[in-house]
Structures are given as C-alpha cells and as structure tokens.
Design a protein around this motif. Structure first.
Motif, PDB file in Angstrom:
ATOM      1  N   TYR C 297      17.269  -8.678 -63.272  1.00 34.87           N
ATOM      2  CA  TYR C 297      17.206  -8.564 -64.727  1.00 34.87           C
ATOM      3  C   TYR C 297      16.268  -7.428 -65.140  1.00 34.87           C
ATOM      4  CZ  TYR C 297      16.600  -9.879 -69.598  1.00 34.87           C
ATOM      5  OH  TYR C 297      16.563  -9.869 -70.950  1.00 34.87           O
ATOM      6  N   GLY C 298      15.115  -7.361 -64.500  1.00 36.58           N
ATOM      7  CA  GLY C 298      14.147  -6.321 -64.834  1.00 36.58           C
ATOM      8  C   GLY C 298      14.738  -4.938 -64.612  1.00 36.58           C
ATOM      9  N   SER C 299      15.456  -4.779 -63.495  1.00 35.59           N
ATOM     10  CA  SER C 299      16.037  -3.463 -63.203  1.00 35.59           C
ATOM     11  C   SER C 299      17.093  -3.094 -64.231  1.00 35.59           C
ATOM     12  CB  SER C 299      16.661  -3.466 -61.809  1.00 35.59           C
ATOM     13  OG  SER C 299      15.666  -3.695 -60.849  1.00 35.59           O
ATOM     14  N   VAL C 300      17.921  -4.074 -64.590  1.00 35.64           N
ATOM     15  CA  VAL C 300      18.982  -3.789 -65.562  1.00 35.64           C
ATOM     16  C   VAL C 300      18.378  -3.378 -66.890  1.00 35.64           C
ATOM     17  CG1 VAL C 300      20.861  -4.804 -66.880  1.00 35.64           C
ATOM     18  CG2 VAL C 300      20.666  -5.267 -64.444  1.00 35.64           C
ATOM     19  N   ARG C 301      17.353  -4.114 -67.320  1.00 36.17           N
ATOM     20  CA  ARG C 301      16.739  -3.776 -68.598  1.00 36.17           C
ATOM     21  C   ARG C 301      16.058  -2.418 -68.543  1.00 36.17           C
ATOM     22  NH1 ARG C 301      16.008  -7.572 -72.658  1.00 36.17           N
ATOM     23  NH2 ARG C 301      15.346  -5.714 -73.765  1.00 36.17           N
ATOM     24  N   ALA C 302      15.465  -2.090 -67.380  1.00 34.33           N
ATOM     25  CA  ALA C 302      14.782  -0.803 -67.257  1.00 34.33           C
ATOM     26  C   ALA C 302      15.769   0.335 -67.476  1.00 34.33           C
ATOM     27  CB  ALA C 302      14.136  -0.687 -65.877  1.00 34.33           C
ATOM     28  N   ARG C 311      10.271   1.866 -69.804  1.00 32.43           N
ATOM     29  CA  ARG C 311      11.094   1.778 -68.601  1.00 32.43           C
ATOM     30  C   ARG C 311      10.232   1.378 -67.404  1.00 32.43           C
ATOM     31  NH1 ARG C 311      15.630   6.130 -66.756  1.00 32.43           N
ATOM     32  NH2 ARG C 311      16.580   5.294 -68.624  1.00 32.43           N
ATOM     33  N   LEU C 312       9.049   1.989 -67.326  1.00 30.62           N
ATOM     34  CA  LEU C 312       8.145   1.647 -66.231  1.00 30.62           C
ATOM     35  C   LEU C 312       7.741   0.170 -66.303  1.00 30.62           C
ATOM     36  CD1 LEU C 312       5.797   4.758 -66.108  1.00 30.62           C
ATOM     37  CD2 LEU C 312       7.747   4.211 -64.649  1.00 30.62           C
ATOM     38  N   ALA C 313       7.539  -0.307 -67.530  1.00 28.43           N
ATOM     39  CA  ALA C 313       7.114  -1.698 -67.686  1.00 28.43           C
ATOM     40  C   ALA C 313       8.192  -2.656 -67.189  1.00 28.43           C
ATOM     41  CB  ALA C 313       6.794  -1.976 -69.148  1.00 28.43           C
ATOM     42  N   TRP C 314       9.455  -2.362 -67.563  1.00 21.55           N
ATOM     43  CA  TRP C 314      10.536  -3.230 -67.077  1.00 21.55           C
ATOM     44  C   TRP C 314      10.654  -3.139 -65.567  1.00 21.55           C
ATOM     45  CZ3 TRP C 314      12.680  -7.229 -69.148  1.00 21.55           C
ATOM     46  CH2 TRP C 314      12.717  -7.338 -70.548  1.00 21.55           C
ATOM     47  N   SER C 315      10.382  -1.955 -65.048  1.00 23.96           N
ATOM     48  CA  SER C 315      10.417  -1.800 -63.602  1.00 23.96           C
ATOM     49  C   SER C 315       9.362  -2.694 -62.945  1.00 23.96           C
ATOM     50  CB  SER C 315      10.200  -0.334 -63.264  1.00 23.96           C
ATOM     51  OG  SER C 315       9.634  -0.197 -61.999  1.00 23.96           O
ATOM     52  N   THR C 316       8.186  -2.841 -63.596  1.00 25.67           N
ATOM     53  CA  THR C 316       7.160  -3.731 -63.042  1.00 25.67           C
ATOM     54  C   THR C 316       7.657  -5.167 -63.001  1.00 25.67           C
ATOM     55  OG1 THR C 316       5.458  -2.316 -63.952  1.00 25.67           O
ATOM     56  CG2 THR C 316       4.794  -4.525 -63.286  1.00 25.67           C
ATOM     57  N   VAL C 317       8.305  -5.583 -64.099  1.00 25.96           N
ATOM     58  CA  VAL C 317       8.849  -6.939 -64.130  1.00 25.96           C
ATOM     59  C   VAL C 317       9.651  -7.187 -62.864  1.00 25.96           C
ATOM     60  CG1 VAL C 317      10.457  -8.462 -65.326  1.00 25.96           C
ATOM     61  CG2 VAL C 317       8.901  -7.025 -66.650  1.00 25.96           C
ATOM     62  N   SER C 427      17.906  -1.953 -55.350  1.00 26.30           N
ATOM     63  CA  SER C 427      17.549  -0.584 -54.954  1.00 26.30           C
ATOM     64  C   SER C 427      18.454   0.421 -55.636  1.00 26.30           C
ATOM     65  CB  SER C 427      17.646  -0.430 -53.439  1.00 26.30           C
ATOM     66  OG  SER C 427      16.653  -1.213 -52.829  1.00 26.30           O
ATOM     67  N   LEU C 428      19.725   0.077 -55.726  1.00 22.91           N
ATOM     68  CA  LEU C 428      20.655   0.970 -56.423  1.00 22.91           C
ATOM     69  C   LEU C 428      20.237   1.146 -57.873  1.00 22.91           C
ATOM     70  CD1 LEU C 428      24.174  -0.028 -55.068  1.00 22.91           C
ATOM     71  CD2 LEU C 428      22.930   2.127 -54.783  1.00 22.91           C
ATOM     72  N   LEU C 429      19.878   0.013 -58.491  1.00 26.41           N
ATOM     73  CA  LEU C 429      19.454   0.081 -59.896  1.00 26.41           C
ATOM     74  C   LEU C 429      18.195   0.916 -60.022  1.00 26.41           C
ATOM     75  CD1 LEU C 429      20.161  -3.582 -60.993  1.00 26.41           C
ATOM     76  CD2 LEU C 429      21.242  -1.538 -61.907  1.00 26.41           C
ATOM     77  N   ASN C 430      17.251   0.715 -59.082  1.00 25.44           N
ATOM     78  CA  ASN C 430      16.024   1.513 -59.107  1.00 25.44           C
ATOM     79  C   ASN C 430      16.378   2.988 -59.077  1.00 25.44           C
ATOM     80  OD1 ASN C 430      14.579  -0.811 -58.987  1.00 25.44           O
ATOM     81  ND2 ASN C 430      14.003  -0.629 -56.847  1.00 25.44           N
ATOM     82  N   ALA C 431      17.272   3.326 -58.174  1.00 31.89           N
ATOM     83  CA  ALA C 431      17.676   4.722 -58.063  1.00 31.89           C
ATOM     84  C   ALA C 431      18.313   5.175 -59.364  1.00 31.89           C
ATOM     85  CB  ALA C 431      18.653   4.883 -56.902  1.00 31.89           C
ATOM     86  N   ALA C 432      19.092   4.290 -59.966  1.00 34.02           N
ATOM     87  CA  ALA C 432      19.810   4.672 -61.183  1.00 34.02           C
ATOM     88  C   ALA C 432      18.852   4.906 -62.341  1.00 34.02           C
ATOM     89  CB  ALA C 432      20.822   3.590 -61.544  1.00 34.02           C
ATOM     90  N   TYR C 433      17.717   4.240 -62.379  1.00 33.97           N
ATOM     91  CA  TYR C 433      16.837   4.538 -63.515  1.00 33.97           C
ATOM     92  C   TYR C 433      15.735   5.526 -63.173  1.00 33.97           C
ATOM     93  CZ  TYR C 433      13.755   0.534 -62.113  1.00 33.97           C
ATOM     94  OH  TYR C 433      12.952  -0.342 -61.469  1.00 33.97           O
ATOM     95  N   PHE C 434      15.509   5.825 -61.909  1.00 33.74           N
ATOM     96  CA  PHE C 434      14.475   6.819 -61.603  1.00 33.74           C
ATOM     97  C   PHE C 434      15.052   8.208 -61.308  1.00 33.74           C
ATOM     98  CE2 PHE C 434      11.219   3.460 -60.556  1.00 33.74           C
ATOM     99  CZ  PHE C 434      10.351   3.858 -61.547  1.00 33.74           C
ATOM    100  N   LEU C 435      16.169   8.245 -60.585  1.00 35.23           N
ATOM    101  CA  LEU C 435      16.638   9.564 -60.126  1.00 35.23           C
ATOM    102  C   LEU C 435      17.065  10.497 -61.267  1.00 35.23           C
ATOM    103  CD1 LEU C 435      18.428   8.812 -56.750  1.00 35.23           C
ATOM    104  CD2 LEU C 435      16.175   9.806 -57.185  1.00 35.23           C
ATOM    105  N   PRO C 436      17.807  10.000 -62.286  1.00 35.46           N
ATOM    106  CA  PRO C 436      18.171  10.912 -63.377  1.00 35.46           C
ATOM    107  C   PRO C 436      16.944  11.511 -64.036  1.00 35.46           C
ATOM    108  CG  PRO C 436      19.394   8.867 -63.540  1.00 35.46           C
ATOM    109  CD  PRO C 436      18.376   8.667 -62.477  1.00 35.46           C
ATOM    110  N   LEU C 437      15.904  10.706 -64.094  1.00 29.26           N
ATOM    111  CA  LEU C 437      14.657  11.156 -64.701  1.00 29.26           C
ATOM    112  C   LEU C 437      14.057  12.308 -63.891  1.00 29.26           C
ATOM    113  CD1 LEU C 437      12.370   8.223 -65.739  1.00 29.26           C
ATOM    114  CD2 LEU C 437      11.675  10.594 -65.764  1.00 29.26           C
ATOM    115  N   VAL C 438      14.046  12.104 -62.584  1.00 29.38           N
ATOM    116  CA  VAL C 438      13.493  13.120 -61.695  1.00 29.38           C
ATOM    117  C   VAL C 438      14.348  14.386 -61.771  1.00 29.38           C
ATOM    118  CG1 VAL C 438      13.070  13.668 -59.270  1.00 29.38           C
ATOM    119  CG2 VAL C 438      12.448  11.424 -60.172  1.00 29.38           C
ATOM    120  N   TYR C 439      15.655  14.176 -61.819  1.00 28.71           N
ATOM    121  CA  TYR C 439      16.584  15.314 -61.911  1.00 28.71           C
ATOM    122  C   TYR C 439      16.320  16.119 -63.169  1.00 28.71           C
ATOM    123  CZ  TYR C 439      20.993  17.774 -62.608  1.00 28.71           C
ATOM    124  OH  TYR C 439      21.937  18.730 -62.845  1.00 28.71           O
TER     125      TYR C 439
END
Lengths: 99, 481, 497
Positions: C297-302, C311-317, C427-439
C-alpha cells in the motif's frame, strides 16, 4: 420527637427557598432558616446523659454552628451589596456563569 | 535517638497556629514586611510538614490532644503520613503562589491587591493544615467552613461577586447537610472522634443516613459531580493566583474529608460497596462532562477550571477501587498521587495563565498565539504541567494513572480502567488546545521586537511547581503510606 | 562514598549526555549560536564515543544495568543488550550527522534554542527506548519521544504545521493509551513486564487458560506501537508530518520515531512473548500479513505523489514494514533481514531526506515535476540521492540489497512463498517511483536553461554524502566484522532465535 420533625421541616423549607428564590438576600434568609432547622435537630436528637442531665456537647456544636452561620450571613450580605453596587442586580443569573 | 516526640508537637502547632496568627498580623502590617512574613510562614509550614512526615515515618501515626484534654471533650489532632505530606505540599504550593502573587497581582489589578491577598492566603493555609490534621467529624466541619470562607473571600477579591455568592451558598448548604449528619452520628454512637467512631459504628439506617448526608455535604463543598456547578465560574473568574490555590489545593479539601470518612468510618456501615459504585459512576460523569466542557472553552482559566471538575472525577472513580479488596492498596496510593501531582500541576497552570494575562491582558485561547515565542519558559511550563493532567510520563499523574489502572484490573473492574484511559485522552485534547495555540505563530513575519518581558519570578514560580509535579513521577509509590 | 560502578554509570551517561545538553540549550540566549552549536556537536560526539566504548564492552561480554524503583514493584530499568546497542548505535550516529545538518539548515531562523532543546530531548528519549529493560521503561521514554517531537513538528508555527502536529498527536496519543492498557494488563496478569530472552518472562503463565487475555494484550501492545511504526491502518500521520523542517523529517523517518515503533514491535515479539508463543497464538502470522499489506500500500501511494517529501514519506511507510515483516516471519534468516533493515533503512532514508531538504533549501523546489536537470545543478546532492534511491529499490551492491536478500531467503526458508511475491512487486514499485525521478534529474534539461550549477552549502551536503557513502559501504562489506549485519548475527546468536 416533635422538635426533630419541626427541624426537618425547617431544613427542607430553607433548602427549597435557597434554590427557588432568585433574590440573593432571600436566598440568604432561606439558608438561615435551614440552619435553624439543622441546629434544632442536632440539639434534640441527642439522648440524655445516663444521670438524666442534658448532654452539653451538641449544644456546644450548635453554638459553634451559630457563630459560623452569623459570619457566613454577614459575608454573604456584604457580597450581595457588592453585587448590587457593581452590576446593579440582586440575582444570580445562570447565563452569567462563564462571563 | 529520636527527636520526634520533641519536634512533632511543635511542628504541628506551628503548622496550625502560625498561619492564622500571621494572617491576622497581615491585616495590620503591609508592604514588604508582610510579604516576607507571608512567604516565610508558607515555607515554615512546608518545613513543618516535612518534619512531621519524617516523624510519622519513624514513629508511626501521632495523636496530639489540644491542651492535654482527652476526647470526647477535648480535641485531638491526628498526624498520619497523609496529613503530614499534605501539610508539606500545601506549604510548598502556597509559597510558590505567594511569590507569584506579590508581583502578578499588582500587574493584574493594579496596586494594593496583594495587601488583601496575603491575609486571606494565610488564613486559608491555616484552615487547610487544621483540616488535614483534624481527627473528629465536627472539627472537620469547622475547618472546612474556615477554608470555605477564606476561599470565597479569594474569589470575591477580584472576581465575579455572583460567582463568589453562589460558591458561598452551595458551601453553606453543604455544611448544613454535613452538620446534620454529625448530629445524627453523635446521637447514635455518642462520639465524634474518628478513631472512636471507627470502633463504634454499626451497620444500620442511622449510620447510613448520617454518612449519606455528610457525603453530600462534602461533595457540595468539594465540587464533586453533580454538585460542581459553582466551581468553573468561581475558579474561572478569580484572579489567577487565587485560582491556583483554589483549584490546586482547596478543591481537594472536600475529597480529603470524604476519604477520611471513607477509610475510617465507612467500612463499618456495610454500605460501602454500593455507595462506591454510585460515586464511581458520578465520577465517570464528572470526567466526561468536565473534559468535554473544558474542550469547548475559549478562555484558558475557564478551561483549567473545568479540567479540575474532570480531575476530581478521577478521584471519585478511585473510590470503588479503594473499596475493593484486591485494588485497595494501589487504588489508595493512586488517589493520593493524583491529589498531590494534580495540586502542583494545576496550580502551576493557573500561575502560567496569570503570567500570560499579566503581559497580554487576557486569556483568550486564540490570543495565546506566539506565546511560546515570546515567553518560552511559561509556555514550556504549561505543557509540562499539562503532562500530569494527561497522565503521561514522566509525571506524578502517570504514576497515579498506572496505580489506578493496576487497581481496576486487579480487582476485575476493567470498566473503570476504560474511564481512566478515556478521560486522559480527553485531557490530552484540552491540554493540546492550550499548548497548540501558544505554539502557533501570529501572521506576518516573525519580528525581532522583544515583547514586554515577564518578571523572572513569575516564570520561575510556575516552573518550580510544574517541576515538582514531574518529580512526583519519580517518587516510588511505596513512599506514600 | 563510592561513585557508581561503570556498569551502572554507562547507561546513565548515554542517557544524560543529550539530556543535559538539551536542558542547557533551553536556557541559552537565542543569540548564542556558537555556544549552542558547540554544545550540540559536543554532546553528539560524546555520546558517539560512549556508545563505541559500551559497544566494545558488550562484545567482550560485559553487562550494563541500572534500575530505579518507580511504582508498585515495577522499576525503571536501563539495560544494555546487543539489540539495544544496534538501535542506539544507529541513532547516536544519525543524531550526530543530523545535528550537523540541522545547524546548517536552521541558520538564521527563529526559536533555535527551543528547537535544539527539544531535538536533544528527542534523542534522549530514543536512547531511553533503546536501553529500556522492561515495558514500563519503554513506555516512559516512548511517551517522552511523542511529547518532544511534537514541538519539532509544529516548529514553524504555520497553520499547515499545526495541522500536521495535531494529526500526529491524534494518532500518537490514542495509540499510547492502548499501549499503556496492554502493559498494565500484562503487569497484572503476569506480575512483570521484563524484556527477557525468548520471552521467558511469560514462562510461568498458563497459556491455555489465558490465551484470550494474551492475544488481547498483544493486539493492544502492537496497536500502540504500530501507530509510530506507521503500520496499516495507523500510517496516516506520517505523510502529513512531512511539512516539518527537513532535519525533523530525518528524525521522524530515520533516527527516532518510526524506528521506535519498529524496535518496540521487535521487543514485544522477541523479548516479551517470544517467537514461539507469538507463533502458537497465531499472532505473528497476522502481523506478517499486515506488514506485507503495508509494504504494498505504501509503495502504491508513493507512486501517486507529486511532492518529493510526500513521496519519500509514503516510501517510509512501506520500508519500515520490511523490518516488521522480517520479525513476523519468525525464521532465522528473515530475522537477520528485518533487524539489519532497521539500520539500513535509517541510513538510506536519512540520505533521501537530507537531499530533499537540500533541494528545497537551495532551489525552492518541492515538486517532482520541477526536478528536471537537477543533477546538473546540484551534482553532489543528486549523486547521494541516486545512491540512496537505488538502495531503496534493493539493487546490489547497496545496503538495501542485503536487507531484501535476507528477507527473501528467510521467507523461502519458512515456506512463505507469498512473501517473495510481495517483495518482488514492492521492488518493482520502488523502482517505478524512484527511477523516473532519477532519470528526470540527470537526463532531462532544466526548465530554466540559464540556471547555473549551485549545490547546497557544505553543512548540508557533507551529512548526505557520508550517509550515501555508508549505503554503499555497508552493502559491499556486509560480510566483514563491524558491520550491522555482523552485529545482527551476534544478536541472533546471543539470545533471540
């Protein structure tokens, strides 16, 4: 026994008056009536001493009570005067509670 | 070698007589001399309480007959751990409040009010000390009347005369009910001495009726629900240092007498369990009603006054715990801890309210904005004392809450635990309201313009009391008898 | 008169080193910036040294304990054990780094004495939580933590931050009420609240007769702790609290608050109930499902947030529940993964919040959409950010990979294949919310082409770089001694599994 009953009636009357009357002076009078009732009861319920004499202790209690009652009445009247002087009224209106 | 037999009578006499004498003197003398005298007497009274505590701890409960006359005719003072600690703590609170009042009263209401405050405070102190040590039901009546008269005087000092009058009337009617009960007790059992009564009282109509009358009487005097109506206007409108004394210390006088009767006389009547449950339910209502009213208030002092109604409710909830066998010990310890820590905390909070009024001119919550920036120490004190009301560690209130919870679970009465926990959440809400207003910043750029500084003694007097309330959270419960 | 023996003095010194600093800072005049900074850093450094010394002592088998009778036969107990040292080392180290950062971040803002005073109290409470030897002591400091973080959350005094603070308390106070009810219930039922290896404190309790009470108490305890650990459905305050200043976010997300919740859950499962009893009563299984749900749930919301800190806060959840999942899976390897993630998550997440703070402070950028080209404008900050983000996704050779690896292996070990699915999806979700940002930051041109290169000032940059470097080092050298993983193995051997 009659004195006890009379005292109880006075107490009840005074109690009623203290709540029902709106004027503070009347409230104070009612409180005094109630006091008299209580004093009457306290003096008359005490059983006589074994030698037939009257137990002095309740009378001492009542004397103390009368002194306190006088003080309270005087204080109350002084407050009532200030209430009149400050706010020009002689009642305790409930709406004023949190003002 | 024990010094107790020598010291105890002197310490007791000091605590009883000195405040009354000094109070009389303060009517005559004024100015700095009187201020020093009043403060000195409060400190001495507290010191006497500490000596008494040590004496009681060493030699057990002390009984002193006035002028050597034995009961039933003479008057006996009894000093146990409860009374001794109460004397010590009361003196301390009075000292802090007097330090605060000397400065704040003049700021609040102009010059001269402290001249009138001092003698009233001293008479009140003497009355309270006598109340703690009284050992017969009639002396309790007399001392309670003394306390009430001085307290009404304090309300009338600068508050609403209508509130003072209502307090006086309720107090007198309560006293009458109480005295009627005394008369019945004496008629039935031939004594008014608490120790003797404990041995003589038998279950029956007279005893129950007498005690019911006395309990109703002290409930009226002690603002115990549902006879609490006079308290919020009286404490809310009195000048802040007076409210500190009334809400902190005087408000517990009624419960103190109730507890005395409860512990010594009531078990013998056989009516205790039923009465305890009734009082517990009333206490629950007090907690709910007081807290909800406190949450609705828009002024700090009135909020604090309603909070006192709620906190007195906890004390009533402790009665069914004390009445149960399994919860007696921790229930009693919890109630005592609560009285002690709430006394300090509530006095501290009223003093902070006084400080804030002194600089800001009013105590509307919405106008507390920026208080934490302007007067960080005062805002900190407010929060610190609030912890005791919420029962959060580290505070005396937490120890009290723990003990009361322990007592209710131990005696299988979990519903009282629910009341205590729910009540402390509600307390959290109203403490939070006050604190959060003070943390918010007024609109616009934070200015470096210094607000008018508060005199240091105002801030320290309140902080000291709040720290005592917190320190009580580290005192092992076993130290309170 | 003798001084306290070292075994009693050491826990007290660890506790009071920050407490005294806090009290002195409260009384300091607002303008004494240098003295205040010195005190802050001095206390943080002193604590770090103390922790190091005690750590060596514990490794050598010394015991540290000090007690103070509090109420009705229950004591305040500070006791050092390997688990407490894991938490305390983490928080002492991160406190030091965060102090450096906070001094830089708050330069020129008002009410700094108040801020740093509560900041120190907050760390004091965390140390107390780590050292607590029983639930009563734990609760004592747990509440202190709530109360000392509230003024930090609302520090700015704006309507927004007051609202965040209100929501924080709205979760924290009822939760702690439940916690207290559970603790008193346990105390009355079993006569003690000690933390003892494998929950041996409950050994004398006839479990069959009291299964209902024990379950109820467990739910109350975990419920109370879950609000701090942001476990579903008590996670709502954490994303709201991101309005606080960046150092406070670091404190909430990495050093103290959510960690205190996760740490408490460890204590309850390992040292109050014991893994076996928790499993037999069907409690740890429920906890595992809840943790898995929170992770997803946390990843989806992030994914749906466009505010960076939110976004970081939801990632902590989501991430904190990895820790709880590791605990609840109740296998030896999963335990290693959960425990070590306590440290790894802290180091990675604090890096991310430092970086978010740098971006906001230097360029006033809060939205993800505005991050284009940020890598060119703040290369150092974004480098640190990227490393930590990759760690969060769990790519080797970062610390995050170690955590996920052990969690995955541990799940297979206890036959919980579904956990593997959860880990992969997450992990996929993590990648989905971090990688576009890094890109976006590295490969898209900045919206304002004239914007030059301007990285954050050094006091803000260095802390982020240190923790980013650690993210890699702890991953690369996980198997050498003196890493969190080595210590976690010691814990597992010493008294838990």
């Amino acid at each position: 026994m009659m004195f006890i009953l009379l005292g109880a009636v006075l107490f009840a009357l005074g109690l009623y008056g203290a709540f029902a009357r709106r004027n503070v002076v009347l409230k104070l009078v009612a409180v005094n009536i109630a006091s008299s009732g209580v004093f009457l009861v306290v003096v008359s319920v005490a059983p006589p001493l074994p030698d037939g004499g009257t137990d002095p202790l309740p009378q001492a209690l009542v004397l103390t009570g009368i002194v306190i009652s006088v003080a309270v009445t005087a204080f109350g009247l002084a407050l009532a005067r200030r209430l009149g002087a400050d706010e020009g009224r002689a009642t305790l209106d409930d709406e004023e509670e949190t003002s | 070698m024990s010094l107790a037999p020598l010291l105890i009578p002197w310490a007791a006499a000091l605590a009883l007589a000195l405040p009354l004498l000094a109070g009389a003197a303060c009517f005559v003398v004024g100015g700095r001399a009187a201020a020093t005298l009043a403060l000195g007497v409060a400190v001495l009274s507290s010191a006497a309480g500490i000596v008494l505590t040590a004496g009681v701890e060493a030699d057990g409960v002390q009984r002193l007959a006035l002028a050597g006359w034995a009961p039933p005719l003479g008057i006996v003072w009894r000093i146990d751990g409860l009374a001794a600690l109460a004397v010590a703590l009361t003196g301390l609170i009075f000292a802090a409040v007097l330090v605060h009042a000397e400065k704040s009263l003049d700021l609040l209401r102009g010059e001269g009010l402290s001249e009138a405050f001092r003698p009233l405070a001293l008479v009140l102190l003497g009355g309270l000390n006598a109340l703690y040590m009284a050992n017969d039901v009639f002396n309790l009546y007399v001392t309670l009347e003394l306390v009430t008269l001085a307290a009404v005087g304090m309300v009338a000092l600068a508050g609403d005369p209508a509130a003072a009058l209502r307090y006086l009337l309720v107090g007198v009617l309560g006293a009458l009910a109480y005295m009627l009960g005394c008369g019945l007790l004496y008629a039935a059992f031939g004594t008014l001495d608490l120790d003797l009564l404990a041995g003589r009282v038998e279950p029956g109509g007279t005893a129950s009726a007498a005690l019911a009358l006395m309990i109703v009487g002290v409930m009226a005097k002690g603002a115990l629900f549902p006879l609490h109506g006079w308290l919020p206007p009286a404490h809310g409108s009195a000048v802040a240092p007076a409210s500190a004394l009334l809400s902190g210390v005087v408000a517990k006088g009624g419960f103190y007498v109730l507890l005395r009767l409860w512990l010594d006389v009531y078990p013998a009547t056989g009516a205790a369990p039923a009465a305890a449950q009734i009082l517990g339910v009333l206490g629950t209502l007090a907690v709910l009603w007081g807290s909800l009213q406190a949450i609705r208030q828009t002024r700090l002092k009135v909020l604090l006054a309603y909070s006192t109604v709620a906190q007195l409710g906890y004390l009533m909830v402790s009665l069914p715990l004390i009445a149960s066998a399994a919860g007696h010990a921790s229930g009693l310890a919890g109630a005592l801890h609560l009285m002690a820590s709430h006394a300090c905390a509530k006095a501290a909070m009223f003093l902070t309210a006084g400080s804030l009024i002194a600089t800001r001119g009013h105590d509307r919550l919405a106008d507390l904005k920026g208080a934490a920036h302007d007067h960080p120490m005062t805002a900190f004190t407010l929060g610190l004392a609030g912890m005791t009301l919420m029962g959060l560690p580290p505070s005396g209130g937490f120890i009290a809450k723990w003990l009361l919870l322990d007592a209710s679970l131990r005696s299988g009465q979990w519903w009282w635990a629910a009341v205590i926990l729910g009540g402390s959440l509600l307390a959290g809400v109203y403490v939070f309201l006050a604190v959060s207003w003070s943390m918010s910043r007024p609109p616009g750029e934070p200015s470096d313009a210094q607000p008018p500084p508060l005199p240091r003694r105002l801030e320290f007097a309140a902080l000291a009391l709040a720290l005592v309330a917190m320190a009580l959270g580290f005192v092992s419960a076993e130290h309170i008898p | 008169m003798t001084l306290l023996p070292w075994s009693q003095a050491a826990p007290l010194l660890m506790l009071f080193s920050s407490f005294l600093a806090g009290v002195i800072i409260f009384t300091l005049d607002e303008q004494r910036h240098v003295l205040r900074a010195t005190l802050n850093l001095g206390a943080a450094a002193a604590k770090l040294v103390l922790v190091g010394v005690v750590l060596l002592g514990v490794a050598a088998g010394q015991t540290f304990e000090v007690a103070w009778p509090l109420v009705g036969g229950f004591d305040l107990v500070l006791r050092v054990d390997p688990l407490s040292m894991l938490f305390i080392t983490l928080s002492a180290f991160l406190w030091f780094v965060t102090t450096v950062y906070a001094i830089g971040y708050l330069e020129g803002s008002p009410d700094r004495s108040r801020f740093f005073g509560f900041f120190s109290l907050c760390v004091t409470a965390t140390v107390g939580i780590a050292l607590a030897g029983n639930l009563l002591t734990f609760f004592f400091f747990y509440e202190l933590l709530t109360l000392s973080t509230y003024p930090l959350v609302v520090h700015r005094g704006t309507t927004e931050s007051l609202r965040a603070g209100r929501i924080y308390l709205l979760y924290a106070l009822p939760a702690s009420t439940a916690l207290l009810a559970g603790i008193v219930g346990l105390a009355v039922l079993t006569g003690q609240t000690e933390f003892s290896p494998r929950g041996s404190g409950l050994a004398g309790v006839p479990v069959e007769d009291h299964a209902f009470e024990l379950r109820l108490i467990f739910v109350l305890l975990i419920g109370g702790l879950a609000a701090k650990a942001a476990l579903l459905p008590l996670h709502g305050w954490l994303p709201q609290a991101m309005v606080a200043p960046a150092p406070v976010s670091a404190l909430l997300h990495a050093v103290a608050v959510v960690k205190a919740g996760a740490f408490g859950i460890m204590r309850v499962v390992y040292d109050v109930y014991g893994l076996e009893l928790a499993y037999d009563l069907g409690l740890s299984q429920g906890l595992a499902v809840l943790a898995a749900a929170t992770i997803l749930y946390g990843s989806v919301r992030a994914l749906a947030q466009d505010d960076l800190k939110r976004r970081l806060a939801w990632s902590t959840v989501s991430q904190v529940s990895y820790i709880i999942l590791g605990v609840a899976l109740a296998g030896p390897t999963a335990t290693l993964g959960g425990l070590v993630h306590l440290v790894h998550q802290g180091i990675m997440k604090i890096t991310l919040f430092f970086c978010a703070g740098n971006i906001a402070e230097t360029h006033h950028v809060h939205k993800i959409a505005e991050m284009n080209g940020m890598g060119r404008r703040m290369p150092w900050t974004m480098a640190a950010f990227t490393i930590a983000a990759l760690g969060m996704i769990g790519l080797p050779p970062t610390a995050g990979f170690i955590s996920k690896w052990f969690l995955g292996v541990g799940a297979v070990e206890v036959g919980a294949w579904w956990v593997l699915v959860v880990l992969m999806v997450s992990s996929l979700l993590n990648a989905a919310y971090f990688l576009p940002l890094v890109y976006r930051a590295w490969f898209l041109p900045p919206a304002d082409a004239t914007a030059g290169r301007a990285d954050a000032k050094l006091t803000l940059l260095i802390p982020a770089l240190i923790t980013a470097a650690l993210t890699i080092l702890l991953g690369l050298f996980a198997n050498t001694p003196f890493t969190p993983l080595a210590w976690v193995r010691l814990i597992a051997e010493a008294d838990h599994i």
